[in-house]
Design an enzyme around this catalytic site. Structure first.
Site, short mmCIF file in Angstrom:
data_model
loop_
_atom_site.label_atom_id
_atom_site.label_comp_id
_atom_site.label_asym_id
_atom_site.label_seq_id
_atom_site.Cartn_x
_atom_site.Cartn_y
_atom_site.Cartn_z
CG ASN A 121 -2.61 -4.32 -3.81
OD1 ASN A 121 -3.16 -4.39 -4.90
ND2 ASN A 121 -1.59 -3.50 -3.57
CB THR B 120 1.05 1.10 -10.87
OG1 THR B 120 1.39 -0.17 -11.45
CG2 THR B 120 -0.43 1.15 -10.58
CB ALA C 291 -0.94 0.00 1.20
N GLY D 101 -2.41 -0.38 -4.29
CA GLY D 101 -2.67 -0.52 -2.85
C GLY D 101 -2.89 0.83 -2.20
CG ASP E 91 4.89 -1.40 0.28
OD1 ASP E 91 3.96 -1.27 -0.55
OD2 ASP E 91 6.05 -1.71 -0.05
CE LYS F 245 -1.01 -10.64 -9.82
NZ LYS F 245 -1.24 -10.11 -8.47
CB VAL G 235 3.38 -10.37 1.56
CG1 VAL G 235 2.62 -9.06 1.77
CG2 VAL G 235 4.02 -10.44 0.18
CB ALA H 264 1.68 -19.46 -13.20
CE1 TYR I 4 1.87 -9.66 -11.93
CE2 TYR I 4 0.44 -10.02 -13.82
CZ TYR I 4 0.75 -9.34 -12.67
OH TYR I 4 -0.09 -8.34 -12.22
#
Ligand SMILES: NC(=O)c1ccc[n+]([C@@H]2O[C@H](COP(=O)([O-])OP(=O)(O)OC[C@H]3O[C@@H](n4cnc5c(N)ncnc54)[C@H](O)[C@@H]3O)[C@@H](O)[C@H]2O)c1
Length: 246
Positions: free
Chosen positions: A91, A190, A13, A18, A36, A157, A65, A155, A153
């Site tokens: 996120n 982004t 975030a 985020g 973050d 998602k 994370v 895979a 990426y």
């Protein structure tokens, strides 16, 4: 769900999507813990949010994370400081396909989402004294369709979508009082966009990119609409027009 007065946690975030999700939650009257791995940008975002939404309505906690211990500490913090959790946004994500980073992509994009969901459920489940709530996992349109040159990426998602919709079908989801949804946007403006990629450049020229604020509108819809459990919200932009489709 009425968002005002609720408590939310958003990973990844400090910037980008985020940050827009956290802003939308704050705008709707929630208290938000932004987390973050990037503490420098995280602190800048925190300051801006505190000035706009009030010092006591938002806090920043640095956490990766991929670390169970660091994420446990974040959830501990949200409970201690804000008194619980109603809305979880898993996120944080990266793009990385090469032999030195592909495993990190899986660790962050997929295992990070699973970890965040499990820890959020521990805090939110009604059968263990939680208040129930909603978890929104950030997937991507690349979770439905091939995304040439970004196999890992895509895979991860696809994995986030499978994990989220399957959790929603688990009878425990109703027992816990927790809905699980996924947001699946196409290209967003982004830092993540692979700007040096020629194919990508052509795509952007043709279709354009969405603003994070627009995607945050879909995010809020997934939160506010109590009938949405296991929902997958696709958000796309074609030739200047934006589309939301369940
Ligand atoms: N930008 C797009 O076109 C697009 C499209 C669809 C989905 N998404 C997804 O949106 C999410 C947010 O991406 P974005 O576009 O805002 O990119 P971004 O790079 O601007 O933001 C990602 C944030 O995640 C943080 N992060 C990275 N690794 C982390 C870790 N290990 N632990 C904690 N935080 C970490 C970064 O520091 C950064 O602040 C990602 O899951 C991404 O896959 C992006």
């Amino acid at each position: 769900m009425k968002v005002s007065g609720k408590i939310a946690l958003v990973t990844g975030a400090a910037q980008g999507l985020g940050k827009a999700f956290a802003a939308a939650l704050l705008e709707n009257g929630a208290k938000v813990l932004i987390s973050d791995v990037n503490s420098e940008t995280g602190e800048v975002t925190l300051k801006a949010f505190q000035e706009k939404y009030g010092e006591n309505n938002v806090m920043f906690v640095r956490a990766d994370v991929t670390s169970q211990a660091q994420m446990q500490a974040v959830f501990h913090q949200v409970r201690e400081s804000f008194g619980g959790l109603d809305i979880m946004s898993n996120n944080a994500g990266i793009v990385g396909e090469t032999s030195d980073v592909w495993e990190k992509t899986v660790d962050i994009n997929l295992k990070g989402v699973i970890r965040g969901t499990n820890l959020a459920l521990d805090l939110m489940r009604q059968d263990k004294g939680g208040r129930g709530g909603v978890i929104i996992n950030t997937a991507s349109l690349a979770g439905f369709t091939p995304f040439p040159k970004y196999e890992v990426y895509a895979a991860t998602k696809h994995g986030v979508i499978g994990f989220s919709r399957t959790w929603a079908e688990n009878p425990l989801s109703a027992e816990y009082g927790v809905r699980v949804n996924a947001i699946c946007p196409a290209m967003i403006d982004t830092a993540m966009l692979p700007r040096g990629d020629d194919d990508f450049g052509k795509y952007v020229e043709e279709h354009g990119v969405m603003s994070p604020e627009y995607v945050a509108e879909g995010f809020m819809d997934l939160i506010k609409d109590d009938s949405k459990n296991g929902a997958l919200l696709k958000m796309t932009q074609k030739s200047g027009k934006v589309y939301m489709e369940y």
